[in-house]
Design an enzyme around this catalytic site. Structure first.
Site, PDB file in Angstrom:
ATOM      1  N   HIS A 154       0.577  -1.379   0.196  1.00  0.00           N
ATOM      2  CA  HIS A 154       0.095  -0.097  -0.082  1.00  0.00           C
ATOM      3  C   HIS A 154       0.937   1.246  -0.091  1.00  0.00           C
ATOM      4  O   HIS A 154       0.412   2.212   0.655  1.00  0.00           O
ATOM      5  CB  HIS A 154      -0.909   0.032   1.001  1.00  0.00           C
ATOM      6  CG  HIS A 154      -1.595  -1.271   1.293  1.00  0.00           C
ATOM      7  ND1 HIS A 154      -2.619  -2.016   0.549  1.00  0.00           N
ATOM      8  CD2 HIS A 154      -1.616  -2.096   2.517  1.00  0.00           C
ATOM      9  CE1 HIS A 154      -2.818  -2.858   0.886  1.00  0.00           C
ATOM     10  NE2 HIS A 154      -2.465  -2.970   1.882  1.00  0.00           N
ATOM     11  N   SER A 277      12.540  17.647 -19.802  1.00  0.00           N
ATOM     12  CA  SER A 277      11.578  18.600 -19.724  1.00  0.00           C
ATOM     13  C   SER A 277      12.401  19.610 -20.714  1.00  0.00           C
ATOM     14  O   SER A 277      13.386  19.999 -20.718  1.00  0.00           O
ATOM     15  CB  SER A 277      11.514  19.128 -18.325  1.00  0.00           C
ATOM     16  OG  SER A 277      10.796  20.262 -18.318  1.00  0.00           O
TER      17      SER A 277
END
Length: 444
Positions: A154, A277
């Site tokens: 989780h 980027s």
């Protein structure tokens, strides 16, 4: 002008060049012709058509002789994808051989058998990538047999393990995927020759023998009952391919998570010139893993199309076969591209052992709370031990004290010996399982 992801100058590098060649228009046309030539040869051998016409038909079955622009126009006008091909083939063959082309067959027989040949070639690409992936994962798991890493559930620390154990999990799924695909290939992609509705009516009692002979020439299995309305066999293979896509996506997601700046446990291959980027010069994105995830999602999205095309009205239904005729080439290209991209991703991984060790220790010992509970259970009972450790763990988190300190200072520990916590010593059978599962497969 190019339209579509496979040929766009923006995205075409995502996809396997070899797979695109297999499913290209020219190769599809040539494979249609190969099936027609094999059909004629099989029928000639069995006395269905004159023996001397088969070599003439085969000689004419060369894509270079076809005018594809004319084909495009005539297909549009006829609203039929194959009759214009037969017309040109008849011109190249001449009389009397032209009268024996496509004898007793129907278009879907040719298309389905062609797709079988193309998927068989595509599977060879997929399998060669899977062989390399298995080998690379086996070596990686063995190398990192004892590399400490935090196991997570989780998104949170759970128990310590080794990175080799994690990789062994990837390896076992890939092995199962490879076996599933191998098991389904022959039965899913067969030679089909039943005529208009699959009853062999045009060839009579020799029909099944012709199908078997044609299949042998093409190195395929015969359909035996070539019903045009049945599509579960192909769907079976595509389902297995979708399972492989699920495995590949999971591995890629794991890598994206572990490459996060805050975690930094692993990094995919980087080279100068690779840009993350247009504005943030520092970005070293997991672009290969992210692209792999995209390919997997595109494959999974096509599974409903293929399974849905199993539902075919009567003994033939172009509303369903039109969908599968378009979807299967895409599925094939995507499947080969997933395998090739996963191969490249795994081969270039850079494992940061120090970061893994550091991350395993950032919880002040909380990651081995289960070890503490097992020690205390013998003294005060498992239920009391869990309650004590829960309170100690929450104090450790909220006050920032070491877990061992929080345990020692708990009122219920009065009169009991202190528990010992060793993060690196609580990896269970991680190493043993790696030894058992990550040996290099002799078949690779």
């Amino acid at each position: 002008m190019t339209v579509g992801m496979f040929d766009s100058f923006i995205t075409r590098y995502w996809f396997s060049f070899e797979a695109k060649e297999i499913w290209s228009d020219i190769q599809t046309l040539q494979t249609w012709l190969d099936v027609e030539a094999a059909l004629a040869e099989a029928q000639a051998r069995l006395g269905v058509i004159p023996a001397d016409v088969a070599p003439v038909i085969k000689e004419a079955c060369r894509h270079e002789r076809f005018d594809t622009e004319r084909l495009s126009c005539e297909i549009s006008h006829a609203q039929h994808p194959f009759v214009p091909v037969l017309r040109q083939l008849e011109e190249f063959t001449g009389e009397p051989a032209a009268g024996y082309i496509h004898w007793g067959a129907t278009t879907q027989n040719i298309f389905d058998t062609t797709a079988s040949l193309q998927m068989k070639a595509t599977h060879a690409l997929i399998d060669s990538s899977l062989v390399r992936i298995e080998s690379a994962l086996s070596k990686m798991a063995t190398k990192h047999r004892d590399t400490l890493q935090a196991g997570r559930t989780h998104g949170q620390h759970a128990l310590p393990m080794t990175f080799g154990f994690k990789v062994a999990g990837w390896l076992e799924e890939v092995r199962r995927d490879r076996q599933r695909l191998q098991d389904r290939l022959k039965s899913s992609f067969v030679a089909s020759l039943g005529g208009a509705i699959g009853t062999f009516a045009a060839m009579g009692e020799k029909g099944p023998a012709v199908e078997a002979e044609m299949a042998a020439i093409l190195d395929l299995e015969p359909a035996i009952l070539p019903m045009r309305s049945s599509y579960d066999r192909v769907s079976d293979y595509v389902c297995a391919l979708a399972l492989f896509a699920g495995t590949a996506e999971k591995i890629a997601q794991d890598i994206v998570f572990m490459q996060r700046t805050e975690i930094g446990e692993i990094e995919e291959a980087f080279h100068m010139g690779k840009v993350g980027s247009s504005t943030m010069a520092q970005k070293r994105n997991p672009s290969t893993a992210l692209m792999l995830i995209s390919l997997c999602r595109m494959t999974s999205a096509r599974l409903p199309l293929v399974v849905g095309s199993m539902v075919r009205m009567d003994e033939g239904d172009s509303s369903a076969s039109n969908v599968s005729d378009v979807a299967i080439p895409e599925v094939g290209i995507l499947g080969a591209s997933i395998a090739a991209t996963l191969d490249r991703l795994i081969d270039g991984l850079d494992v940061h052992v120090e970061a893994m060790s550091k991350n395993a220790g950032i919880t002040n010992g909380l990651i081995v709370s289960e070890a503490a509970m097992m020690q205390l259970s013998d003294r005060i009972g498992r239920h009391h031990a869990h309650h004590l450790l829960y309170e100690a763990a929450q104090r450790s988190v909220m006050e920032g004290v070491a877990f061992t300190q929080a345990i020692a200072e708990h009122p219920r520990m009065a009169g009991h010996d202190m528990v010992t916590l060793n993060v690196s010593g609580y990896t269970g059978e991680s190493g043993t399982l790696v030894d058992r599962l990550a040996g290099i497969n002799e078949d690779l």
